[in-house]
Write a protein that holds these residues in place. Sequence first.
Motif, short mmCIF file in Angstrom:
data_model
loop_
_atom_site.label_atom_id
_atom_site.label_comp_id
_atom_site.label_asym_id
_atom_site.label_seq_id
_atom_site.Cartn_x
_atom_site.Cartn_y
_atom_site.Cartn_z
N LYS A 1 0.82 -1.20 0.15
CA LYS A 1 0.01 0.08 0.16
C LYS A 1 0.80 1.20 0.05
O LYS A 1 1.60 1.40 1.01
CB LYS A 1 -0.96 0.02 1.20
N PRO A 2 0.92 1.94 -1.17
CA PRO A 2 1.75 3.23 -1.12
C PRO A 2 1.38 4.26 0.00
O PRO A 2 0.32 4.47 0.38
CB PRO A 2 1.38 3.78 -2.59
N VAL A 3 2.27 4.88 0.52
CA VAL A 3 2.04 5.90 1.46
C VAL A 3 1.48 7.14 0.81
O VAL A 3 1.72 7.46 -0.37
CB VAL A 3 3.67 6.23 2.17
N MET A 4 0.52 7.73 1.56
CA MET A 4 -0.14 8.64 1.24
C MET A 4 0.65 10.04 1.55
O MET A 4 1.67 10.25 2.37
CB MET A 4 -1.59 8.98 1.92
N ALA A 5 0.45 11.17 0.63
CA ALA A 5 0.95 12.49 0.89
C ALA A 5 0.28 13.06 1.91
O ALA A 5 -0.81 12.85 2.20
CB ALA A 5 0.95 13.41 -0.35
N LYS A 6 1.19 13.92 2.67
CA LYS A 6 0.58 14.77 3.76
C LYS A 6 -0.07 16.04 2.80
O LYS A 6 -0.02 16.05 1.74
CB LYS A 6 1.94 15.27 4.58
#
Length: 196
Positions: free
Chosen positions: A109-114
């Motif tokens: 699962k790709p890390v989401m942008a802040k």
Amino acid sequence: MLIKTTPAQYSARRNFLGRSTSIALSGAAVALLAGNSRLAVAATGNPSGDVNILNVALGLEHEAIAAYQVGAESGLLQKPVLDTAVLFQSHHKQHRDALVATIEKLGGKPVMAKSNSDYAASLGAGGLKSQTDILNLAARLELGAANAYIGVIPAFSEKDLAKVAARLAADETMHWSLLANALGKPVPMAALSFGA
């Protein structure tokens, strides 16, 4: 006033792929990143570990995209510089997209942008008062990224895998070089200036 990158930010950017081959990406992960599924099938590795490393890289690409967005929205960049910043941001978006696709192909699962405001705060954007401030910040981020990608090249036994890291490093080095030129910095006098 110039914004200084904290030692932790510079270190994270420079060393995100690690200091040794024990945490380097597997051949499969880099092959997927390069868009070579056939090579990925032949490669072995630790997909879970690869996803973690790729997510660190993805987090740093999110940061670069946000940094250029903050610069673009600041009103401090003159037209030709703004155009270049938008171009560099598009390169980072392409890096991001390749990382997301690779992470998903590995089952992660790709890390989401802040939010951009979170990145702005962590980068000290409130202290950016001129085009020069923005260019200095971008140049430091690009230099850290170039050195990080260069640092991982020796970890690969496959030439194709090393080539992917070299291509990413070349993008970051090109960005740094143009930013340094815009800042009026001299061409580095010593050879082997990057990756040290």
